[in-house]
Design a protein around this motif. Structure first.
Motif, short mmCIF file in Angstrom:
data_model
loop_
_atom_site.label_atom_id
_atom_site.label_comp_id
_atom_site.label_asym_id
_atom_site.label_seq_id
_atom_site.Cartn_x
_atom_site.Cartn_y
_atom_site.Cartn_z
N ASN A 1 102.74 51.20 34.80
CA ASN A 1 101.35 50.90 34.30
C ASN A 1 101.12 51.11 32.76
O ASN A 1 100.20 50.30 32.45
N ASN A 2 101.96 51.65 32.22
CA ASN A 2 101.65 51.89 30.76
C ASN A 2 102.83 51.92 29.89
O ASN A 2 103.18 52.79 28.96
N LYS A 3 103.75 50.94 30.15
CA LYS A 3 104.95 50.87 29.57
C LYS A 3 105.14 51.06 27.97
O LYS A 3 105.82 51.90 27.33
N GLU A 4 104.33 50.33 27.46
CA GLU A 4 104.37 50.35 25.78
C GLU A 4 104.01 51.58 25.33
O GLU A 4 104.78 52.29 24.60
N ASN A 5 103.03 52.39 25.72
CA ASN A 5 102.67 53.82 25.55
C ASN A 5 103.51 54.64 25.73
O ASN A 5 104.00 55.78 24.97
N LEU B 1 108.19 58.30 24.21
CA LEU B 1 109.76 58.53 24.02
C LEU B 1 110.53 58.36 22.86
O LEU B 1 111.18 59.28 22.45
N PHE B 2 110.33 57.21 22.05
CA PHE B 2 110.88 57.08 20.67
C PHE B 2 110.18 57.86 19.35
O PHE B 2 110.92 57.59 18.49
#
Length: 253
Positions: A241-245, A250-251
């Motif tokens: 639901n919130n992949k980009e954030n 993580l990065f």
């Protein structure tokens, strides 16, 4: 807490705590084992979930071995031992069996399934053994001649016949999400044939069987939970639901 009935093959297990030689040595030093008293199983599906290292496979192995399965997997007829490193926990648990007698059964262990496939090929190559070939009950093709996922699924589809106790340790290991859904459907079909499942898994898909009980193993011991409360479900849902954030976090961006 789930209420027991006799409509199952395995009702519950109990740890014979008074016989434990030492709580400081493996496997009794595992938090889940230290807190184990009685574990009650659902007549249809029981899940055992938790992070790696919490003792899921150790507990699954003990249940299966106490029932009479080979510690490396297979049916009650298998007795091979490629690397006999199973724990002694099975010697310290007491099984409470229901009134029904299982006509079938299988201990599926993802980490040693290759060894099972090898043993089947070796037995089928022994001309002194009676026909039919063992591989015929797995779809008629050597498990080594199939992909990892196909060989896993061959057991679920062809070897599991119903009216049995099926103990599955991380069956999703080589299955795509689509295959996992097919596996869930197959479980439902076999439950309809009076089967009982005990499943250890990390897959939220496989955890989704609606008429089930779920136990979570952690540093706090063993606690009953639901799919929606598991980290597996929560983290997967948050990520999708919130992949980009999630990726930026993580990065470290």
């Amino acid at each position: 807490m789930h209420v027991e009935s006799d409509d199952r093959f395995l009702r519950h297990i109990e740890l014979m705590r008074e016989k434990v030689p030492s709580w400081k040595r493996y496997p009794f030093d595992l938090d889940a084992v230290r807190s184990l008293d009685r574990l009650v199983f659902h007549p249809k599906v029981t899940y055992i979930v938790g992070e790696n290292g919490t003792g899921k496979s150790t507990l699954m192995e003990a249940i299966a071995t106490a029932w009479g399965f080979n510690p490396e997997g297979g049916t009650l007829n298998f007795s091979f031992a490629t690397n006999p490193t199973h724990s002694e926990l099975h010697e310290y648990i007491r099984l409470s069996k229901g009134l029904r007698k299982a006509r079938d059964g299988f201990f599926f262990r993802a980490e040693s399934y290759y060894n099972l496939a090898t043993n089947i090929d070796e037995l089928d190559a022994d001309s002194s053994l009676p026909m039919p070939l063992i591989k015929d009950s797995y779809g008629g093709v050597s498990l080594h001649e199939q992909s990892h996922g196909e060989s896993f699924f061959a057991a679920f589809v062809h070897r599991f016949g119903g009216q049995g106790l099926y103990i599955l340790d991380e069956p999703e290991a080589a299955l795509s999400p689509l295959r996992q859904m097919a596996m869930l459907s197959r479980m439902h079909e076999l439950v309809g044939r009076n089967s009982q499942f005990i499943v250890s898994t990390h897959s939220p898909i496989l955890m989704a069987y609606p008429d089930a009980v779920m136990y979570h193993l952690s540093a706090n011991g063993i606690e009953e939970t639901t799919l929606e409360e598991t980290e597996h479900y929560v983290i997967m849902k948050q990520f999708l639901n919130n992949k980009e954030n999630m990726l930026r976090e993580l990065f470290g961006e």
